[in-house]
Design a protein around this motif. Structure first.
Motif, PDB file in Angstrom:
ATOM      1  N   THR A   4     124.794  66.689 -37.718  1.00 43.09           N
ATOM      2  CA  THR A   4     123.839  67.648 -38.263  1.00 43.09           C
ATOM      3  C   THR A   4     122.440  67.058 -38.158  1.00 43.09           C
ATOM      4  O   THR A   4     122.213  65.922 -38.580  1.00 43.09           O
ATOM      5  N   PHE A   5     121.530  67.819 -37.581  1.00 43.32           N
ATOM      6  CA  PHE A   5     120.111  67.486 -37.625  1.00 43.32           C
ATOM      7  C   PHE A   5     119.555  68.144 -38.878  1.00 43.32           C
ATOM      8  O   PHE A   5     119.681  69.354 -39.049  1.00 43.32           O
ATOM      9  N   MET A   6     118.968  67.367 -39.746  1.00 44.73           N
ATOM     10  CA  MET A   6     118.468  67.881 -41.020  1.00 44.73           C
ATOM     11  C   MET A   6     116.947  67.750 -41.052  1.00 44.73           C
ATOM     12  O   MET A   6     116.407  66.646 -40.929  1.00 44.73           O
ATOM     13  N   ILE A   7     116.273  68.879 -41.209  1.00 42.49           N
ATOM     14  CA  ILE A   7     114.810  68.906 -41.183  1.00 42.49           C
ATOM     15  C   ILE A   7     114.295  69.516 -42.472  1.00 42.49           C
ATOM     16  O   ILE A   7     114.673  70.632 -42.834  1.00 42.49           O
ATOM     17  N   SER A   8     113.424  68.796 -43.142  1.00 45.98           N
ATOM     18  CA  SER A   8     112.691  69.352 -44.274  1.00 45.98           C
ATOM     19  C   SER A   8     111.262  69.557 -43.802  1.00 45.98           C
ATOM     20  O   SER A   8     110.639  68.646 -43.242  1.00 45.98           O
ATOM     21  N   THR A   9     110.748  70.753 -44.030  1.00 46.18           N
ATOM     22  CA  THR A   9     109.406  71.055 -43.549  1.00 46.18           C
ATOM     23  C   THR A   9     108.562  71.670 -44.650  1.00 46.18           C
ATOM     24  O   THR A   9     109.079  72.391 -45.518  1.00 46.18           O
ATOM     25  N   TYR A  10     107.282  71.368 -44.612  1.00 47.80           N
ATOM     26  CA  TYR A  10     106.354  71.900 -45.608  1.00 47.80           C
ATOM     27  C   TYR A  10     105.024  72.196 -44.914  1.00 47.80           C
ATOM     28  O   TYR A  10     104.378  71.287 -44.379  1.00 47.80           O
ATOM     29  N   ASN A  11     104.662  73.458 -44.900  1.00 49.66           N
ATOM     30  CA  ASN A  11     103.400  73.908 -44.290  1.00 49.66           C
ATOM     31  C   ASN A  11     103.235  73.371 -42.862  1.00 49.66           C
ATOM     32  O   ASN A  11     102.222  72.787 -42.512  1.00 49.66           O
ATOM     33  N   ARG A  12     104.225  73.622 -42.056  1.00 49.06           N
ATOM     34  CA  ARG A  12     104.209  73.146 -40.667  1.00 49.06           C
ATOM     35  C   ARG A  12     104.404  74.283 -39.675  1.00 49.06           C
ATOM     36  O   ARG A  12     105.067  74.122 -38.651  1.00 49.06           O
ATOM     37  N   GLU A  13     103.826  75.428 -39.975  1.00 49.75           N
ATOM     38  CA  GLU A  13     104.005  76.570 -39.088  1.00 49.75           C
ATOM     39  C   GLU A  13     103.586  76.263 -37.649  1.00 49.75           C
ATOM     40  O   GLU A  13     104.155  76.802 -36.710  1.00 49.75           O
ATOM     41  N   GLU A  14     102.629  75.363 -37.471  1.00 47.33           N
ATOM     42  CA  GLU A  14     102.164  75.030 -36.124  1.00 47.33           C
ATOM     43  C   GLU A  14     103.174  74.192 -35.342  1.00 47.33           C
ATOM     44  O   GLU A  14     103.155  74.195 -34.120  1.00 47.33           O
ATOM     45  N   THR A  19     109.421  71.864 -32.696  1.00 45.23           N
ATOM     46  CA  THR A  19     110.455  70.895 -33.067  1.00 45.23           C
ATOM     47  C   THR A  19     111.848  71.465 -32.842  1.00 45.23           C
ATOM     48  O   THR A  19     112.703  70.828 -32.217  1.00 45.23           O
ATOM     49  N   ILE A  20     112.080  72.663 -33.322  1.00 49.30           N
ATOM     50  CA  ILE A  20     113.396  73.290 -33.171  1.00 49.30           C
ATOM     51  C   ILE A  20     113.690  73.569 -31.702  1.00 49.30           C
ATOM     52  O   ILE A  20     114.805  73.333 -31.227  1.00 49.30           O
ATOM     53  N   GLU A  21     112.718  74.054 -30.985  1.00 45.04           N
ATOM     54  CA  GLU A  21     112.919  74.324 -29.557  1.00 45.04           C
ATOM     55  C   GLU A  21     113.269  73.040 -28.795  1.00 45.04           C
ATOM     56  O   GLU A  21     114.129  73.058 -27.912  1.00 45.04           O
ATOM     57  N   ASN A  22     112.635  71.944 -29.137  1.00 40.57           N
ATOM     58  CA  ASN A  22     112.950  70.666 -28.493  1.00 40.57           C
ATOM     59  C   ASN A  22     114.379  70.236 -28.793  1.00 40.57           C
ATOM     60  O   ASN A  22     115.092  69.759 -27.902  1.00 40.57           O
ATOM     61  N   ILE A  23     114.804  70.394 -30.020  1.00 46.31           N
ATOM     62  CA  ILE A  23     116.184  70.051 -30.383  1.00 46.31           C
ATOM     63  C   ILE A  23     117.160  70.938 -29.623  1.00 46.31           C
ATOM     64  O   ILE A  23     118.139  70.453 -29.053  1.00 46.31           O
ATOM     65  N   LEU A  24     116.896  72.223 -29.584  1.00 47.24           N
ATOM     66  CA  LEU A  24     117.782  73.153 -28.867  1.00 47.24           C
ATOM     67  C   LEU A  24     117.853  72.816 -27.382  1.00 47.24           C
ATOM     68  O   LEU A  24     118.932  72.862 -26.781  1.00 47.24           O
ATOM     69  N   GLU A  25     116.740  72.477 -26.802  1.00 47.47           N
ATOM     70  CA  GLU A  25     116.722  72.112 -25.382  1.00 47.47           C
ATOM     71  C   GLU A  25     117.535  70.840 -25.139  1.00 47.47           C
ATOM     72  O   GLU A  25     118.289  70.749 -24.171  1.00 47.47           O
ATOM     73  N   ASN A  26     117.397  69.879 -26.006  1.00 45.62           N
ATOM     74  CA  ASN A  26     118.173  68.645 -25.864  1.00 45.62           C
ATOM     75  C   ASN A  26     119.666  68.888 -26.029  1.00 45.62           C
ATOM     76  O   ASN A  26     120.480  68.276 -25.344  1.00 45.62           O
ATOM     77  N   CYS A  44     109.227  75.029 -49.818  1.00 43.40           N
ATOM     78  CA  CYS A  44     108.285  75.862 -50.574  1.00 43.40           C
ATOM     79  C   CYS A  44     106.897  75.894 -49.933  1.00 43.40           C
ATOM     80  O   CYS A  44     105.874  75.770 -50.598  1.00 43.40           O
ATOM     81  N   SER A  45     106.868  76.106 -48.644  1.00 38.69           N
ATOM     82  CA  SER A  45     105.590  76.192 -47.928  1.00 38.69           C
ATOM     83  C   SER A  45     104.795  77.395 -48.409  1.00 38.69           C
ATOM     84  O   SER A  45     105.361  78.420 -48.797  1.00 38.69           O
ATOM     85  N   ASN A  46     103.481  77.270 -48.345  1.00 44.42           N
ATOM     86  CA  ASN A  46     102.643  78.421 -48.702  1.00 44.42           C
ATOM     87  C   ASN A  46     101.926  78.988 -47.475  1.00 44.42           C
ATOM     88  O   ASN A  46     100.982  79.742 -47.604  1.00 44.42           O
ATOM     89  N   ASP A  47     102.395  78.624 -46.305  1.00 44.53           N
ATOM     90  CA  ASP A  47     101.929  79.246 -45.072  1.00 44.53           C
ATOM     91  C   ASP A  47     103.085  80.076 -44.498  1.00 44.53           C
ATOM     92  O   ASP A  47     103.984  80.464 -45.234  1.00 44.53           O
ATOM     93  N   SER A  48     103.099  80.325 -43.227  1.00 50.68           N
ATOM     94  CA  SER A  48     104.155  81.172 -42.649  1.00 50.68           C
ATOM     95  C   SER A  48     105.280  80.365 -41.991  1.00 50.68           C
ATOM     96  O   SER A  48     105.953  80.860 -41.092  1.00 50.68           O
ATOM     97  N   THR A  49     105.507  79.162 -42.469  1.00 52.83           N
ATOM     98  CA  THR A  49     106.574  78.323 -41.912  1.00 52.83           C
ATOM     99  C   THR A  49     107.920  79.040 -41.954  1.00 52.83           C
ATOM    100  O   THR A  49     108.641  79.086 -40.955  1.00 52.83           O
ATOM    101  N   TYR A  50     108.261  79.598 -43.101  1.00 49.74           N
ATOM    102  CA  TYR A  50     109.569  80.245 -43.217  1.00 49.74           C
ATOM    103  C   TYR A  50     109.679  81.454 -42.290  1.00 49.74           C
ATOM    104  O   TYR A  50     110.743  81.702 -41.720  1.00 49.74           O
TER     105      TYR A  50
END
Length: 92
Positions: A4-14, A19-26, A44-50
């Motif tokens: 399992t690749f486990m990613i915690s992200t916070y305000n990383r919409e950019e 990151t996910i596309e790179n993992i999927l490609e690999n 709990c990001s306050n941008d559009s990450t989710y």
């Protein structure tokens, strides 16, 4: 082997999509018969990450979670570690 690749992200919409596309490609390139899961937590990001993450919700091996309040990284990862059902976990 299962992983399992486990990613915690916070305000990383950019960055989260890349990151996910790179993992999927690999994953595609390895052509592995291993069981691979991707667990992504919006801390709990306050941008559009989710919103960026939602486009991956239809992929069966990707699990999305959204925290109602922001946690420090280790608390966040530890909170979701019990849902992992693979032999190994790789933290991002």
């Amino acid at each position: 082997m299962s992983l399992t690749f486990m990613i915690s992200t916070y305000n990383r919409e950019e960055y989260v999509t890349k990151t996910i596309e790179n993992i999927l490609e690999n994953i595609k390139q390895t052509n592995s018969k291993s069981i691979i899961n991707l667990l992504v937590i919006d801390n709990c990001s306050n941008d559009s990450t989710y919103e960026c993450l939602k486009k991956y919700s239809d992929i069966d091996f990707i699990n999305l979670y959204k925290n109602e309040k922001h946690l420090d990284l280790y608390k966040c990862l530890n909170l979701y570690l019990p849902v992992v059902e693979t032999d190994y976990v790789w933290f991002f």
